[in-house]
Design an enzyme around this catalytic site. Structure first.
Site, PDB file in Angstrom:
ATOM      1  CD  GLU A  31      94.013  -2.998 -55.439  1.00 48.03           C
ATOM      2  OE1 GLU A  31      94.365  -2.018 -54.724  1.00 48.03           O
ATOM      3  OE2 GLU A  31      92.917  -3.115 -56.256  1.00 48.03           O
TER       4      GLU A  31
ATOM      5  CG  ASP B  87     145.735  15.436 -57.236  1.00 45.11           C
ATOM      6  OD1 ASP B  87     146.818  14.769 -58.235  1.00 45.11           O
ATOM      7  OD2 ASP B  87     144.818  15.445 -57.455  1.00 45.11           O
TER       8      ASP B  87
ATOM      9  CE  LYS C 184      96.028   2.780 -65.346  1.00 53.13           C
ATOM     10  NZ  LYS C 184      96.927   2.196 -64.280  1.00 53.13           N
TER      11      LYS C 184
HETATM   12  C1  GDG Z   1      99.071   5.311 -60.217  1.00 54.75           C
HETATM   13  C2  GDG Z   1     100.154   4.617 -61.464  1.00 54.75           C
HETATM   14  C3  GDG Z   1     100.733   2.765 -59.474  1.00 54.75           C
HETATM   15  C4  GDG Z   1      89.946   1.206 -59.292  1.00 54.75           C
HETATM   16  N1  GDG Z   1      88.895   0.945 -59.434  1.00 54.75           N
HETATM   17  C5  GDG Z   1      88.239   1.050 -58.577  1.00 54.75           C
HETATM   18  C6  GDG Z   1      89.062   1.311 -57.501  1.00 54.75           C
HETATM   19  N2  GDG Z   1      90.151   1.240 -57.970  1.00 54.75           N
HETATM   20  C7  GDG Z   1      91.557   1.430 -57.285  1.00 54.75           C
HETATM   21  C8  GDG Z   1      92.132  -0.077 -57.281  1.00 54.75           C
HETATM   22  C9  GDG Z   1      93.793   0.305 -57.043  1.00 54.75           C
HETATM   23  C10 GDG Z   1      93.673   1.851 -57.711  1.00 54.75           C
HETATM   24  O1  GDG Z   1      92.403   2.151 -57.896  1.00 54.75           O
HETATM   25  C11 GDG Z   1      94.297   1.970 -58.974  1.00 54.75           C
HETATM   26  O2  GDG Z   1      95.664   1.839 -59.069  1.00 54.75           O
HETATM   27  P1  GDG Z   1      96.749   1.417 -59.978  1.00 54.75           P
HETATM   28  O3  GDG Z   1      98.186   1.223 -59.452  1.00 54.75           O
HETATM   29  O4  GDG Z   1      96.178   0.156 -60.699  1.00 54.75           O
HETATM   30  O5  GDG Z   1      96.586   2.624 -61.044  1.00 54.75           O
HETATM   31  P2  GDG Z   1      96.774   4.178 -61.032  1.00 54.75           P
HETATM   32  O6  GDG Z   1      95.518   4.597 -60.588  1.00 54.75           O
HETATM   33  O7  GDG Z   1      96.990   4.453 -62.532  1.00 54.75           O
HETATM   34  O8  GDG Z   1      97.694   4.586 -60.337  1.00 54.75           O
HETATM   35  C12 GDG Z   1     100.309   3.354 -61.104  1.00 54.75           C
HETATM   36  C13 GDG Z   1      99.744   3.786 -58.368  1.00 54.75           C
HETATM   37  O9  GDG Z   1      99.798   4.859 -59.028  1.00 54.75           O
HETATM   38  C14 GDG Z   1     100.461   3.560 -57.292  1.00 54.75           C
HETATM   39  O10 GDG Z   1     101.906   4.209 -56.845  1.00 54.75           O
HETATM   40  O11 GDG Z   1     100.562   1.614 -59.343  1.00 54.75           O
HETATM   41  O12 GDG Z   1     101.024   2.613 -61.928  1.00 54.75           O
HETATM   42  O13 GDG Z   1      99.602   4.784 -62.683  1.00 54.75           O
HETATM   43  O14 GDG Z   1      93.981   0.690 -55.928  1.00 54.75           O
HETATM   44  O15 GDG Z   1      91.897  -0.973 -56.229  1.00 54.75           O
HETATM   45  N3  GDG Z   1      88.773   1.253 -56.280  1.00 54.75           N
HETATM   46  C15 GDG Z   1      87.196   1.301 -56.017  1.00 54.75           C
HETATM   47  N4  GDG Z   1      86.496   1.272 -56.814  1.00 54.75           N
HETATM   48  C16 GDG Z   1      86.765   1.140 -58.162  1.00 54.75           C
HETATM   49  O16 GDG Z   1      85.681   1.061 -59.132  1.00 54.75           O
HETATM   50  N5  GDG Z   1      86.909   1.369 -54.756  1.00 54.75           N
END
Ligand code: GDG
Length: 730
Positions: free
Chosen positions: A385, A503, A283
Site C-alpha cells: 500500500e 504388471d 511484526k
Molecule cells: C494477515 C497476514 C497478510 C492497518 N492499520 C490500519 C489499517 N490497516 C490495514 C492496512 C492493511 C491491513 O490493515 C494489514 O494487513 P497486513 O497484510 O499488513 O497484516 P495482517 O493484518 O497481519 O494480515 C498478512 C494479510 O493477512 C493478507 O493476506 O498480508 O501477512 O498476517 O490493509 O492498510 N487500516 C486502517 N486504519 C489503520 O489504522 N483503515
C-alpha cells in the site's frame, strides 16, 4: 462470466461487524482488501459471505438473532455464525491465536497444546460447516479463508462431494520442523485436503506444505498436484494483491489532501519514517525501535531532523503475549523519546489505535521511508500500500526478508529483521538515496502491484479452482465405472482367445523394497492360477524384477513371464529378447555407488541387463535432488553406450536401448489373432505396454493419473476385484 452456481465465501469474520451498544444493534461494513478483490465475483455469481458476526451469542436473544440474520442477508449478502463467549475464548483466542498463530509464525515458545482448545476448534469448524450447509447446493463454489477454518474443507467435502472448494491461507505455512510440533497436525492436513485447490501467498509456503503432506500423510505430488483417492488437489501460490487504484488515487482525495497538509505543518521539513502494524509479536516492532535507536546513536546529525511515526493497531489484547508486547513497546518508546528527545523534538510519535482510511493514506503519502521489519509475515499488505501511494513520488521501502511481500518487492531495501545494525544502515541508506533512484525503484514495483492487484488475485484463484475441477473430470472420464466394467466382463465372457498382460509391483501388490516383502499372497496365487488354467486364456506377467524372482514365484504356473522390463521373456524357457551386452555395467556401477554412499536409505539393485538405483526410503527432499542430479550425470554418460535412463516409481534404471515392456508384449501380441486383449499396469514403464496394444484392447492404469491406458481404476484392490470376476467367469 455468469454462472448459476453460488459463490460462498467463508472466513472467520465477515466483512460486516455487528455490535450491541446500549441495547441497540449496529452494523459496520469494513471495506477490506478481500471484499474488494471479491467484488467482481459478487456481481457475476449469486454470492454470499459467511462468518462470525463479531458479537457473542450470549449477548443477544433469539429475536435479535433472527433480525440480525435477516438484515445481514438483505443488506449485506452475508450469513452470520453466532459464537458464544466460551467459543470465542477457546477457539479464537485459544487454538487459533495461542496454538496455530505462534507455530505458523515460528514462535513455538509461545504455543500451547491444550486438548480442550483443539476440541473447541473442531466444534466451531463444525458450526461453520452446518451454517454453510444451510445455504449451499451440491455444485456451489466455496472459498474458505485462513487458519481459523482448516478443518472446514474436509467437513464440507464429506457432505458436498461435487462442490468446488478452495482454501487460501493468509499467514505463512511453516517448515515441517515447526508444523510437526502440533499434536493434531495430521487432522489439520486432512482437513485441508478436503479442498480442490489450496492456495498460499508464496511458493516457499507451498513447498513447506507439500513436504508436510508427504512426511505426515505420505502424499506425493507432481508439480503441486496431489491425487488422494479419486480426487485431484492442486496446491499453488497466489500472492495476494491490493486494491491498487484505491491507494494510487488516494492523494487526490480532498480529505487525504487536508490531512497531508496538517501532518506537514507539524513535521516541518523533517524526514518521516513510518511504521504500521497490528500489535503482534510477529511484526518485529521492538526490533525496529531498537534499530531506530541505534540509527540515532550512529548518526547524531539526524537528531532533530527525523520523526518516526509508529502506528500500532490494537489486536488480541486479551492474549497474554500481546499484553506483554504492548507494555514492552510502551517502555521502549518511552526510553528512546526520553533518551534523545528535546524540548522541541520528540523522535517517536506513537499512535496506539486504528485510523480511518484517509488518515492512513495521508501517512503513507507524507512518509519518506516505510520501515517493515516483520519477523514472519504471510504477505504484508502495508508495504504494498505504501508503494502504491507513491505515484511519481519519492519514498523508500525498507522491507523484511521474512515477509511474503519480499518476493514481489525486490527493489526495496531488504533487511534481516534480527540484524539491528543492518536495519540502522538501511535507514541511513534510505535517507541518502537520490530521489530519482527512489522513483525509478518504485515505478518497477508499482507496475507489478498494479498488474497483479487484488481483483486479479481473486480471479486467478477462482480460475485455477475451475481448472482443477476440469482436470478431475477428465480423469473421471476414464474411470472404470460399474457399467464399463460390466461391458468389459461381457467381452471377456464372449471371447475365446484372450491375452491378459499384468504388471506386478504397484498393480497386483503394493510396492515394497525387498522381494520377500513383495511376495504374492496366497489369494493372489489362487486367482492367477485359476485364470491361467482356463484354456481360452494366455496370462503374462511382465515386470521389472529379475527372472530368478519371477521364476521362484510363478515358475510353476501356466503363465508367460517377462523379466527386467522385457530383457528376458519366458514362454517355456527363459530367453533373451535380443542379443544384449552388459559390459557397460562396470562403468556405470561406480556412479550409482557414489550416489548410494551420499544418500542414506538408497541402494543398488543389479540385474543381468540393467542397474537400478532405488530411493524409496530416502528423505523426500534429498531424494528429489539426488534423483535429478543422478539422471543428469547418467544422461551425459549413457548416450554413447547405447543405454537408456528410465525413471520408474522411486527408481532410476539404466538399461539397454530398445528393451522395454512394450517390446516384450509384442512377442505375445503377434502370436495369435486374439479376440480379447487386456493389460494392467501402474507406472511409467507400463506405458510402453499400453502404447503397443490394439485400439480395442482393454488397458487399465491402476491409480488416477495421466496415462495412455483406456481406463483407470483407483487402487490395487479395485483391479483385484475386477480380476476376481475373470476368475469367476471361468
Ligand atoms: C494477515 C497476514 C497478510 C492497518 N492499520 C490500519 C489499517 N490497516 C490495514 C492496512 C492493511 C491491513 O490493515 C494489514 O494487513 P497486513 O497484510 O499488513 O497484516 P495482517 O493484518 O497481519 O494480515 C498478512 C494479510 O493477512 C493478507 O493476506 O498480508 O501477512 O498476517 O490493509 O492498510 N487500516 C486502517 N486504519 C489503520 O489504522 N483503515
Amino acid at each position: 462470466m455468469s454462472d448459476t452456481r453460488k459463490l460462498i465465501i467463508v472466513s472467520n469474520r465477515m466483512p460486516v461487524t455487528v455490535e450491541k451498544k446500549k441495547g441497540e444493534i449496529h452494523f459496520h461494513q469494513s471495506a477490506g482488501g478481500l471484499a474488494t478483490g471479491l467484488g467482481s465475483f459478487y456481481r457475476s455469481y449469486n454470492s454470499i459471505w459467511l462468518g462470525w458476526s463479531g458479537i457473542s451469542s450470549d449477548r443477544i436473544n433469539r429475536k435479535e438473532r433472527e433480525s440480525i440474520t435477516t438484515k445481514l442477508a438483505n443488506d449485506f449478502g452475508s450469513y452470520p455464525i453466532f459464537l458464544s463467549k466460551k467459543d470465542v475464548e477457546l477457539y479464537y483466542r485459544g487454538f487459533c491465536n495461542r496454538t496455530i498463530w505462534p507455530i505458523f509464525h515460528y514462535f513455538p515458545q509461545y504455543a500451547v497444546y491444550d486438548k480442550s482448545l483443539w476440541e473447541s476448534y473442531k466444534y466451531v469448524n463444525k458450526l461453520f460447516s452446518n451454517a454453510v450447509m444451510k445455504v449451499a447446493k451440491p455444485n456451489d463454489i466455496i472459498w474458505i479463508h485462513d487458519y481459523h477454518l482448516m478443518l472446514l474443507p474436509m467437513l464440507l467435502r464429506k457432505k458436498l462431494p461435487n462442490a468446488s472448494i478452495g482454501f487460501f491461507l493468509h499467514i505463512p505455512f511453516p517448515s515441517f520442523e515447526l508444523f510437526r510440533l502440533i499434536p493434531w497436525r495430521k487432522e489439520i492436513l486432512n482437513g485441508l485436503f478436503g479442498a480442490d485447490l489450496i492456495g498460499f501467498h508464496t511458493y516457499d509456503y507451498v513447498r513447506y506444505f507439500l513436504i508436510s503432506a508427504y512426511r505426515l500423510l505420505g502424499y506425493e505430488h507432481t508439480y503441486g498436484q496431489v491425487i488422494v483417492g479419486n480426487r485431484v488437489i492442486k496446491v499453488d501460490a497466489f500472492p495476494m494483491g491490493i486494491d491498487y487504484a484505491k491507494f494510487d488515487k488516494a492523494t487526490l482525495n480532498p480529505k487525504v489532501k487536508r490531512e497531508v497538509k496538517n501532518i506537514h505543518k507539524n513535521v516541518n521539513d523533517r524526514k518521516v519514517i513510518l511504521s504500521v502494524d497490528r500489535l503482534d509479536y510477529s511484526k518485529g516492532v521492538l526490533q525496529k525501535l531498537d534499530a531506530f535507536s541505534l540509527f540515532l546513536e550512529k548518526n547524531p546529525e539526524y537528531k532533530g531532523k527525523v520523526i518516526f511515526i509508529l502506528l500500532v493497531v490494537p489486536s488480541r489484547t486479551k492474549v497474554e503475549h500481546y499484553r506483554l508486547l504492548k507494555r514492552q513497546i510502551d517502555e521502549s518508546v518511552g526510553e528512546i523519546n526520553g533518551k534523545y528527545g528535546t524540548l522541541d523534538w520528540m523522535p517517536i510519535w506513537y499512535l496506539y489505535r486504528s485510523l480511518p482510511f484517509h488518515r492512513l493514506a495521508a501517512l503513507y503519502s507524507v512518509s519518506d521511508i516505510a520501515l517493515i521489519t516483520s519477523l514472519r509475515d504471510g504477505m504484508n499488505l502495508v508495504s504494498k500500500e505504501f508503494i502504491a501511494t507513491k505515484r511519481n513520488r519519492h519514498g523508500v521501502l525498507i522491507l523484511s526478508e521474512m515477509a511474503g511481500a519480499v518476493e514481489e518487492l525486490g527493489e526495496a531495501i531488504i533487511v534481516n529483521p534480527n540484524n539491528r545494525e543492518e536495519i540502522a544502515e538501511a535507514l541511513e541508506k534510505a535517507m541518502k538515496m537520490p530521489i530519482e533512484e527512489q522513483i525509478s525503484r518504485n515505478k518497477i514495483m508499482q507496475r507489478r502491484l498494479q498488474h497483479y492487484n487484488v481483483v486479479k488475485w481473486a480471479n486467478d484463484f477462482i480460475d485455477s479452482l475451475h481448472k482443477v475441477k476440469e482436470q478431475e473430470q477428465k480423469l473421471y472420464a476414464k474411470v472404470l465405472t460399474p457399467e464399463r466394467e460390466d461391458k468389459l466382463i461381457n467381452a471377456y465372457v464372449k471371447s475365446n482367445n484372450r491375452l491378459i498382460i499384468l504388471d506386478y509391483d504397484g498393480t497386483l501388490v503394493p510396492f515394497a523394497g525387498s522381494p520377500e516383502e513383495a511376495k504374492p499372497d496366497s489369494k493372489l496365487m489362487k486367482m492367477l492360477k485359476a485364470i491361467a488354467n482356463d484354456k481360452r486364456n494366455t496370462l503374462v506377467i511382465v515386470s521389472g524384477r529379475k527372472k530368478e524372482t519371477l521364476e521362484k514365484w510363478f515358475g510353476k504356473l501356466n503363465i508367460g513371464l517377462g523379466a527386467e522390463h522385457g530383457a528376458w521373456i519366458k514362454e517355456k524357457e527363459w530367453d533373451m529378447i535380443a542379443p544384449l551386452r552388459n559390459d557397460w555395467k562396470i562403468r556405470i556401477r561406480p556412479i550409482l555407488e557414489s550416489y548410494m554412499d551420499r544418500t542414506p536409505g538408497s541402494f543398488i539393485e543389479e540385474k543381468e541387463f540393467s542397474l537400478v538405483w532405488h530411493y524409496r526410503k530416502v528423505n523426500s527432499e534429498l531424494a528429489l535432488t539426488r534423483a535429478r542430479e543422478l539422471k543428469d550425470d547418467l544422461l551425459h554418460l549413457t548416450t554413447n553406450l547405447g543405454l537408456n535412463v528410465l525413471e520408474g516409481n522411486k527408481v532410476i534404471e539404466v538399461r539397454n536401448i530398445g528393451v522395454n515392456k512394450g517390446r516384450a508384449v509384442l512377442k505375445w501380441l503377434s502370436k495369435k489373432d486374439w479376440d480379447f486383449v487386456f493389460a494392467a499396469g501402474d507406472d511409467l514403464t507400463d506405458e510402453d505396454i499400453f502404447a503397443v496394444l490394439p485400439k480395442e484392447a482393454y488397458s487399465i492404469k491402476v491409480g488416477l493419473g495421466i496415462s495412455q491406458a483406456r481406463f483407470n481404476v483407483e487402487s490395487i484392490k479395485d483391479l483385484r476385484l475386477l480380476l476376481k470376476r475373470f476368475e469367476k467367469a471361468v
